[in-house]
Design a protein around this motif. Sequence first.
Motif, PDB file in Angstrom:
ATOM      1  N   ARG A  90       0.847  -1.192   0.000  1.00 51.69           N
ATOM      2  CA  ARG A  90       0.000   0.000   0.000  1.00 51.69           C
ATOM      3  C   ARG A  90       0.879   1.237   0.000  1.00 51.69           C
ATOM      4  O   ARG A  90       1.940   1.255   0.607  1.00 51.69           O
ATOM      5  CB  ARG A  90      -0.932   0.007   1.214  1.00 51.69           C
ATOM      6  N   THR A  91       0.397   2.225  -0.676  1.00 56.53           N
ATOM      7  CA  THR A  91       1.123   3.488  -0.769  1.00 56.53           C
ATOM      8  C   THR A  91       0.676   4.415   0.350  1.00 56.53           C
ATOM      9  O   THR A  91      -0.508   4.508   0.673  1.00 56.53           O
ATOM     10  CB  THR A  91       0.871   4.142  -2.130  1.00 56.53           C
ATOM     11  N   ALA A  92       1.641   5.121   0.946  1.00 56.33           N
ATOM     12  CA  ALA A  92       1.350   6.054   2.039  1.00 56.33           C
ATOM     13  C   ALA A  92       2.438   7.115   2.061  1.00 56.33           C
ATOM     14  O   ALA A  92       3.373   7.103   1.249  1.00 56.33           O
ATOM     15  CB  ALA A  92       1.267   5.308   3.374  1.00 56.33           C
ATOM     16  N   LEU A  93       2.291   8.040   2.994  1.00 57.51           N
ATOM     17  CA  LEU A  93       3.276   9.101   3.183  1.00 57.51           C
ATOM     18  C   LEU A  93       4.094   8.828   4.440  1.00 57.51           C
ATOM     19  O   LEU A  93       3.636   8.165   5.370  1.00 57.51           O
ATOM     20  CB  LEU A  93       2.588  10.455   3.284  1.00 57.51           C
ATOM     21  N   ALA A  94       5.303   9.348   4.458  1.00 56.09           N
ATOM     22  CA  ALA A  94       6.174   9.147   5.611  1.00 56.09           C
ATOM     23  C   ALA A  94       7.042  10.380   5.795  1.00 56.09           C
ATOM     24  O   ALA A  94       7.347  11.103   4.842  1.00 56.09           O
ATOM     25  CB  ALA A  94       7.035   7.912   5.437  1.00 56.09           C
ATOM     26  N   ARG A  95       7.422  10.616   7.045  1.00 53.66           N
ATOM     27  CA  ARG A  95       8.298  11.748   7.396  1.00 53.66           C
ATOM     28  C   ARG A  95       9.709  11.215   7.612  1.00 53.66           C
ATOM     29  O   ARG A  95       9.911  10.209   8.304  1.00 53.66           O
ATOM     30  CB  ARG A  95       7.783  12.416   8.664  1.00 53.66           C
ATOM     31  N   ILE A  96      10.691  11.871   7.024  1.00 50.66           N
ATOM     32  CA  ILE A  96      12.093  11.469   7.196  1.00 50.66           C
ATOM     33  C   ILE A  96      12.591  12.025   8.533  1.00 50.66           C
ATOM     34  O   ILE A  96      12.687  13.249   8.710  1.00 50.66           O
ATOM     35  CB  ILE A  96      12.966  11.988   6.047  1.00 50.66           C
ATOM     36  N   GLU A  97      12.868  11.157   9.455  1.00 45.89           N
ATOM     37  CA  GLU A  97      13.440  11.581  10.732  1.00 45.89           C
ATOM     38  C   GLU A  97      14.945  11.759  10.628  1.00 45.89           C
ATOM     39  O   GLU A  97      15.520  12.683  11.204  1.00 45.89           O
ATOM     40  CB  GLU A  97      13.113  10.546  11.821  1.00 45.89           C
ATOM     41  N   PRO A 121      -5.835   5.200   6.345  1.00 47.55           N
ATOM     42  CA  PRO A 121      -6.909   5.156   7.359  1.00 47.55           C
ATOM     43  C   PRO A 121      -7.577   3.799   7.460  1.00 47.55           C
ATOM     44  O   PRO A 121      -7.954   3.360   8.556  1.00 47.55           O
ATOM     45  CB  PRO A 121      -7.886   6.237   6.882  1.00 47.55           C
ATOM     46  N   GLU A 122      -7.713   3.075   6.359  1.00 45.66           N
ATOM     47  CA  GLU A 122      -8.409   1.786   6.424  1.00 45.66           C
ATOM     48  C   GLU A 122      -7.632   0.732   7.192  1.00 45.66           C
ATOM     49  O   GLU A 122      -8.181  -0.310   7.557  1.00 45.66           O
ATOM     50  CB  GLU A 122      -8.720   1.276   5.011  1.00 45.66           C
ATOM     51  N   ASP A 123      -6.317   0.976   7.438  1.00 41.30           N
ATOM     52  CA  ASP A 123      -5.540   0.000   8.202  1.00 41.30           C
ATOM     53  C   ASP A 123      -5.765   0.142   9.707  1.00 41.30           C
ATOM     54  O   ASP A 123      -5.395  -0.756  10.474  1.00 41.30           O
ATOM     55  CB  ASP A 123      -4.050   0.147   7.898  1.00 41.30           C
ATOM     56  N   ASP A 124      -6.374   1.270  10.105  1.00 44.95           N
ATOM     57  CA  ASP A 124      -6.675   1.492  11.524  1.00 44.95           C
ATOM     58  C   ASP A 124      -5.430   1.255  12.391  1.00 44.95           C
ATOM     59  O   ASP A 124      -5.444   0.518  13.373  1.00 44.95           O
ATOM     60  CB  ASP A 124      -7.821   0.582  11.976  1.00 44.95           C
ATOM     61  N   ARG A 125      -4.337   1.903  11.996  1.00 44.93           N
ATOM     62  CA  ARG A 125      -3.075   1.750  12.715  1.00 44.93           C
ATOM     63  C   ARG A 125      -2.447   3.119  12.893  1.00 44.93           C
ATOM     64  O   ARG A 125      -2.412   3.925  11.961  1.00 44.93           O
ATOM     65  CB  ARG A 125      -2.132   0.828  11.933  1.00 44.93           C
TER      66      ARG A 125
END
Length: 378
Positions: A90-97, A121-125
């Motif tokens: 699944r495709t999502a967004l992420a922040r580079i720490e 949102p559908e992963d409820d995580r």
Amino acid sequence: MGTTGQGPGLDEVNGLSQEARSGVRRLLDGFRPAVVSGVAGAAVAALVVGLILMDVPVIVIGGGVLALLVVLGALGGRRRSAREKPPAGRTALARIEDLRATAGEMADVPVEFKLTVAPRPEDDRPAYRVKFTQHINLADLPAYRPRGIVVVEYRPDEPWNVRVLTRPTEEWSRRAEEAEIDSAPESSSVSDPDGGVGAWCLVVLLGLLAGAAVVVLLFRGELFASEGPAERSSPSSSVSRTFSTSTTVSGPSSSLLTFGRMRMTAWELEARVGSAYVTSLTIEDRRMAVRGDSALPPAEAVHLQSLPYELFPGLVREARTTLGVRAPGSWRIDVSPGAGTEVGPRVRVTVSGPEGTARLDADGTGRITDRRAVGEAG
């Protein structure tokens, strides 16, 4: 009458039973690599022992078990791949720490990413942290910076399985430019629970060694016989006999200059003629030959296993490079008993090429005693 409160319910009993079966399955999965590696080690050892002892049944058993393991492994892999469909990413967004390039000699360099992934949102995580390494092209590296937003692909059932999409679609690129993601706490970090590759390698290695040790112990009597080479041979036998035999090695990398190949071939010839004492030994690149006479005393023969075979490749290299043969086409080693005042066998290395023939002599310890370059008399 109801039974509420008097014992565990049906769902609870089913849950406990399923948990017990799962625990047994995990235990069996843990033992399987050790058992398979033990059987593989025993099969390889049986094959080697059979070749050493020239025992055809042992060779067949060892080779058959190895072939069976290969077939079962291939069938098991196909069955698992057919039964277990890979989970959809699944495709999502992420922040580079944080990120750090660990090398820079090539166009694609490994970069260690520390990200906060915001699941769909559908992963409820909730958002979580993950650390992984991915190769990024040097030209694209400036686009990734701490606190930046990137597009990633992850698997809901394996949240640690994440990779950065270096060429996302226009829609996800726009989302990444507009999005703001808060950092997830360190406590939310996830990692691969089966990442202990070192432990599995140790289990497999121990299994291989244990299986091989069992086979060697079973055949220790034949492998480590009490009689030595001199006792196995019978040069002073009352029945005189002469013998000669040779063997040719084959294969893409079967030159007798390969380390250990000369001594192993000498063992084979000794077993074939039934004597370790010979009157002459000839070694070429892919051929070894011996001649002997059982009526001769040991002092007038060469003991095959007393020769420094490990030094012979160095003598050949010395003859091919220092005696004026610029393009050596062939080489040959002749070993014969010492003559006159010589103690021990005499080793002569001859090399030939367009310029002519050259040779060097050595004693039974591999020490060079004489040289004859191209054109020199003698």
